[in-house]
Every structure is written in C-alpha cells, then in structure tokens.
Design a protein around this motif. Structure first.
Motif, PDB file in Angstrom:
ATOM      1  N   UNK A  48       0.829  -1.202   0.000  1.00 17.65           N
ATOM      2  CA  UNK A  48       0.000   0.000   0.000  1.00 17.65           C
ATOM      3  C   UNK A  48       0.865   1.255   0.000  1.00 17.65           C
ATOM      4  N   UNK A  49       1.946   1.228   0.782  1.00 19.89           N
ATOM      5  CA  UNK A  49       2.845   2.381   0.844  1.00 19.89           C
ATOM      6  C   UNK A  49       3.457   2.684  -0.520  1.00 19.89           C
ATOM      7  N   UNK A  50       3.859   1.665  -1.249  1.00 16.37           N
ATOM      8  CA  UNK A  50       4.446   1.888  -2.578  1.00 16.37           C
ATOM      9  C   UNK A  50       3.413   2.484  -3.532  1.00 16.37           C
ATOM     10  N   UNK A  51       2.177   2.001  -3.460  1.00 15.54           N
ATOM     11  CA  UNK A  51       1.140   2.553  -4.329  1.00 15.54           C
ATOM     12  C   UNK A  51       0.895   4.028  -4.024  1.00 15.54           C
ATOM     13  N   UNK A  52       0.775   4.364  -2.742  1.00 14.91           N
ATOM     14  CA  UNK A  52       0.515   5.747  -2.351  1.00 14.91           C
ATOM     15  C   UNK A  52       1.704   6.639  -2.685  1.00 14.91           C
TER      16      UNK A  52
END
Length: 413
Positions: A48-52
C-alpha cells in the motif's frame, strides 16, 4: 526531476506485492492461523505504501484531502505497519527442530505473545507521536512527493518524525533479517530455504535506504547541500530492490508449491484415466478435456487430492485382476534396471494395474480374495501417498513397464 520512472516502479511493485498479499489473505481465509495473517499484513502494508508513494496517486490523495503532503504520512505509516508486522513475524518464527510440518511462521506460545505485546507497545506509543509531529510540523506546502524529507528536514518536528520512522523501519529490517538468517541454514535445500534467504537479502539491501535517508535528513537539518540525491535517487533504489526481493521471498515458496500441485495434478491424469475406464462409478464427474486440464489454476490441492482418492479406489477395484506373474516380472525388471525402492514399487504397481485393466477388459475372472497379490504402496502415509502415485503414473507407459508385461506374458504363455 521526472516523476514517470517513480510512477512506473512504485505502481509496479505495489501492484505485484498486493497480488502476493491477496494470495496470502486467501490462504489465511482457508486455513486461519495468526502466522499466516501476519505474513499477509507484512506484505500488504508496504504494498500500500508503494502505491501511495507513486506521485500520480500521491497528488490525487492530497487533492481529495485538501491537504498538501498528507500522502507522505500515509506512506510512512504503511512502512511502519510493515515494521510492526515484521517484528511480530520474527518473534513467531518456529525453529525447524520444534515444528512437525512445513509451517514456518507458527508456534505462537504464551512467551511469544508476551514478546510480541512488548514490541507492539513501542509502536503503539510511537505511531501517535509520529502523527502529532507530522501535523504540528506544518509541512503542507510545497507539495513534494519525491523530496519531502530533504525539503522539510529543517523543521524540528518533521526531522524528529523522519528519524523515528527510519529508526523503526531499520530495527524491523535488521530484526527479521537476523532471525531469518539464523534459521535458513537449518532448513533443507528447496524453495522454502531459498525464499527465506531472499527475505534476508532484501532486508539487508533495504537497510541501505535507511542509511541514505538518515544521512540526507541529517545534512538537510544542518543545512548542508549536495546530499539530496541520497534521498531522492539512491535511497529509493535500495528500497525498491529490497521490496522486490522480500516480496519474492514470500511469494517464491507459495508459487513453487502451487506449481508442484499443478504438476502432480496433470501427472496423475494417465493413471486416473486407467482406473476410470475400469469403473466409471469411481469418479464424481467425467474426465475434463485436455484444454480444461491445461487451464486448471484454481483449487489444485482439492482437485489433486480428489484425483488421488479416486485412483486409490480404482486400485482396489482392479486388485482382483492383478497377475502375480506381472508383479514378479516387474520386480525382476526393476532389479536389473537398478531402481531404488520407491521407483521399484512404482514400476510394480504400474505394471500390475496395466495388466489388471487388460485382464478386466478381456473378461478374465477375478481372483478370490485369498489369491490376490498385495501391491506395494497401498499402506503409504498421507505425506508419501501422492509422491508414490505420481511415480506410478509416470511409469504407467514407460518402456520398463512394457518390458515387464512382455516378460510376464512370455512366462504365462
């Protein structure tokens, strides 16, 4: 600085990692266990962090929230979530000598949970502190999806926020790498051992991200210029490579197990066809087409287990027609070929079943129970049964099996 490469890399890594996390969540729903859930969370949080962190989504979140750089907090909390899950995962590792099966992330004893609660308490305290520091730092403008750290490190609250984040992340990387490294050497050679070693390597490489960030943050806080590239280029490179290796480490053993199940399912088809032709009542449904077999990707464990049970029932059906001469001839052929015990048993069963199916089709009378020849492998345990049946299937139409049947026919004639 062009944002296109960061969009491509971050969205790619995040999407793939979420695909792996989805598979872990699905496995957890089928077989609920704390260890498997923590594995899923360990992958989902950084995914999720990479997507955001992808600039295109970063800016979209800020526009929707009407607050600049809010996505930075979400990214860092996602990585902090990984840190917490990784620390728990390291505590839940079960040493090889203490587990009775292939489950690695298991064995949550009372002492384990005591250690887990102590470490999670640290995160429970520091995460709210980090959130307060972020909002009181006033880092809302300019919007900096790629240069937030070095742009706002001169603000004391933001600098402390960044240091706390990097400290938690670095501690988690070292902790899980240390635990995995300590146990990988005790695992047998195979996909699981390789996967654990990839996690170790990925964790150590990701430590380069922490080091680069801390140097860049310290330099920016001291108002020293020229080190921004550590934060914007080298550090993210370490993070991306580390994330790829860690994700591969978690996904590799599962992918290998899936491929093995699919290979076994397809390998059993010739043997299943033989027993199905002998008694069609054994199967729950008609044989799938060749294309259906090739496109089988889901529920492979259930399909393979069911196919194995139907083959076992077919063996019992064909046993009255198994010829002792075929068994004897197959044993002699196996001895001459220098086969080990497992291959010898598989060759004998393959030859016996082919001979029995032919005898049944020719209308030969079945042997009474007291005259029936025992076949090897019928008493195999669940852990060995599938491997035995796959061997039988591979020997079913092998040259050695044909040689055994020919030798038996010559003797009988």
């Amino acid at each position: 600085m062009s944002e296109a490469p960061f969009n491509l890399v971050y969205l790619g890594i995040g999407t793939v990692a979420w695909g792996v996390a989805g598979l872990k969540i699905r496995a957890w729903r089928r077989d609920p266990s704390p260890g498997l859930l923590v594995v899923a969370l360990t992958i989902a949080a950084p995914a999720t962090a990479f997507l955001v962190a992808a600039p295109v989504l970063y800016r979209l979140i800020d526009r929707v929230a009407h607050r600049g750089n809010l996505a930075t907090l979400l990214v860092y909390l996602g990585i902090t979530g990984f840190s917490a899950a990784a620390v728990v995962l390291a505590r839940m590792w079960t040493p090889p000598k203490e587990r009775g099966d292939a489950q690695v992330w298991d064995g949550a004893t009372a002492d384990t949970w005591h250690e887990v609660r102590r470490r999670l308490a640290v995160f429970a305290v520091l995460v709210p502190v980090m959130t307060v520091l972020f909002f009181t730092g006033g880092a809302t403008a300019p919007e900096t999806p790629l240069t937030f750290d070095t742009t706002f490190a001169t603000v004391p609250q933001i600098a402390l926020f960044l240091v706390l984040y990097q400290a938690l992340f670095g501690f988690a990387l070292v902790d899980i790498s240390r635990v995995c490294f300590g146990h990988a050497s005790r695992l047998p050679t195979g996909p699981l051992r390789s996967g654990i070693r990839l996690i170790v390597l990925g964790g150590l490489i990701a430590c380069g991200y922490v080091l680069c960030k801390l140097i860049a943050i310290g330099a920016a806080f001291a108002e020293v210029t020229g080190t921004e590239w550590l934060s914007t280029a080298l550090g993210p490179g370490f993070a991306a490579l580390g994330a790829v290796l860690i994700t591969a480490g978690f996904a590799g053993p599962a992918a290998s197990a899936w491929a093995r199940r699919r290979r076994d399912y397809q390998a059993l088809r010739p043997l299943w066809d033989l027993v199905y032709r002998a008694d069609r009542r054994l199967a729950l449904e008609a044989p799938p087409s060749a294309w259906t077999e090739r496109l089988a990707f889901r529920d492979l464990e259930w399909r393979t287990a069911r196919r194995g049970l139907e083959i076992r029932d077919g063996q019992l059906t064909l046993r009255p027609w198994a010829d002792p001469e075929v068994v004897t001839a197959a044993a002699l052929v196996a001895r001459r070929a220098g086969l080990d015990d497992e291959d010898r048993a598989a060759l004998i069963v393959a030859a016996a079943l082919r001979g029995a199916a032919a005898a049944l089709n020719e209308g030969t009378a079945p042997r009474p129970r007291e005259d029936q020849v025992p076949l090897p492998g019928l008493d195999a345990g669940p852990a060995d049964e599938r491997a035995h049946l796959v061997r039988v299937a591979r020997y079913l139409y092998a040259p050695l099996t044909g040689e055994a049947l020919t030798a038996a026919a010559t003797t009988t004639g």
